[in-house]
Design a protein around this motif. Structure first.
Motif, PDB file in Angstrom:
ATOM      1  N   PHE A 173       0.816  -1.117  -0.017  1.00  0.00           N
ATOM      2  CA  PHE A 173      -0.162   0.011   0.025  1.00  0.00           C
ATOM      3  C   PHE A 173       1.013   1.356   0.176  1.00  0.00           C
ATOM      4  CE2 PHE A 173      -2.003   3.249   2.609  1.00  0.00           C
ATOM      5  CZ  PHE A 173      -2.952   3.718   1.908  1.00  0.00           C
ATOM      6  N   ASN A 238      -8.518  -2.540  -2.858  1.00  0.00           N
ATOM      7  CA  ASN A 238      -8.818  -1.226  -3.668  1.00  0.00           C
ATOM      8  C   ASN A 238      -9.772  -1.428  -4.810  1.00  0.00           C
ATOM      9  OD1 ASN A 238      -8.237   1.294  -4.312  1.00  0.00           O
ATOM     10  ND2 ASN A 238      -6.496   0.669  -5.718  1.00  0.00           N
ATOM     11  N   VAL A 276     -10.016   2.823  -1.183  1.00  0.00           N
ATOM     12  CA  VAL A 276      -9.132   1.653  -0.458  1.00  0.00           C
ATOM     13  C   VAL A 276      -9.692   1.435   0.918  1.00  0.00           C
ATOM     14  CG1 VAL A 276      -6.941   1.489   0.804  1.00  0.00           C
ATOM     15  CG2 VAL A 276      -6.919   2.750  -1.624  1.00  0.00           C
TER      16      VAL A 276
END
Length: 314
Positions: A173, A238, A276
């Motif tokens: 991430f 995501n 996200v």
């Protein structure tokens, strides 16, 4: 509703929720209503992972603090005299009284019950009358410090001292979203909403686009924007959109409120929006001109209640 451990911890119970999306079913209904299941979530999930607690720029100066109760645990988030941000259990070591409430700036924490005083780093500074107690030492009775780490200006707290570091938990991430420069963003608005639902319902709604053609048909309708899911490594996933304007400015009347686009954006970040989910319960909307977030809070022992605190925009 009571649920037996044999059913609750049997992987077969959740097999249908793990099927491909066109075949899958939701979790059993009792996962959203059972207090037994709720307590199991606290013990085996929230007490083991890195939980999202907001922004460091909420407490920019030494002595700035805010308090929150998370999974039944009262916590102080404070910036110390040394500039370090800490998470301290908001419980006096004498009789367990809550030491602080709300938010603000202070030089020390003083328990309202018997007056024990603590430094901003949690060390016990004064305990009136305890000098007459044998073997009592101030250094043994400070506020309990919880693990706190940050990424991109965001605060994460972990109750498990044996858990791995935050960056391992986040996987790819930070690398994937690096061009947003989150550490350089500044909070511009904060809202608090009380949402009367189980925490999973709220995050499930935030991370699916099935409702978009109906609820958002005037703005981010699926007919106007390309949506797709992107594989991720680590404890996040995501949902992406491709469009050339921020999601807040797709309607003509909203375009006056559009902020300048973030200049550092690269790759897909420069092409649209990343929605996200940071597991288990935080949603980030990362779009062309800002990042906003929903932080999930819920009341221990009441699985149908959820405190959403707050929606922030940067």
């Amino acid at each position: 509703m009571q649920v037996s451990p044999e059913i609750m911890f049997d992987p077969a119970t959740y097999a249908k929720s793990r099927l491909p999306v066109t075949e899958a079913e939701t979790l059993p209904a009792w996962c959203y209503t059972s207090e037994d299941y709720h307590r199991a979530e606290i013990k085996n999930l929230f007490m083991k992972v890195w939980n999202f607690f907001g922004r460091v720029d909420r407490i920019p100066e030494p002595g700035d603090f805010f308090t929150v109760t998370f999974v039944g645990v009262p916590i102080i988030i404070v910036r110390g005299k040394d500039g370090r941000v800490r998470a301290l259990a908001n419980t006096c070591r004498h009789r367990g009284a809550m030491v602080m409430s709300g938010e603000g700036n202070c030089r020390s924490f003083v328990c309202p019950y018997h007056g024990w005083s603590y430094d901003l780093d949690g060390r016990l500074k004064g305990a009136g009358g305890m000098d007459q107690t044998e073997d009592f030492r101030l250094e043994d009775n400070g506020l309990i410090e919880l693990r706190l780490e940050t990424w991109g200006g965001f605060i994460f707290v972990n109750f498990d001292h044996d858990a791995g570091p935050l960056l391992d938990y986040l996987g790819d991430f930070p690398e994937t979203m690096a061009s947003y420069g989150c550490e350089n963003l500044v909070c511009t608005r904060r809202k608090i909403h009380e949402v009367d639902c189980n925490w999973k319902i709220h995050i499930e709604n935030a991370m699916e686009d099935y409702h978009i053609p109906m609820v958002h048909k005037a703005s981010i309708s699926a007919k106007k924007i390309e949506h797709w899911n992107e594989p991720a490594k680590g404890n996040w996933f995501n949902m992406r959109e491709r469009h050339d304007r921020t999601t807040r400015a797709l309607l003509e009347e909203d375009r006056a409120h559009e902020l300048p686009h973030i200049k550092s954006l690269e790759g897909h970040a420069a092409e649209g929006t990343n929605f996200v989910c940071l597991n288990p319960s935080t949603m980030l909307g990362m779009t062309l001109d800002l990042v906003f977030k929903n932080i999930e809070r819920f009341v221990a022992g009441k699985p149908l209640l959820n405190r959403v605190d707050p929606k922030l925009e940067y």
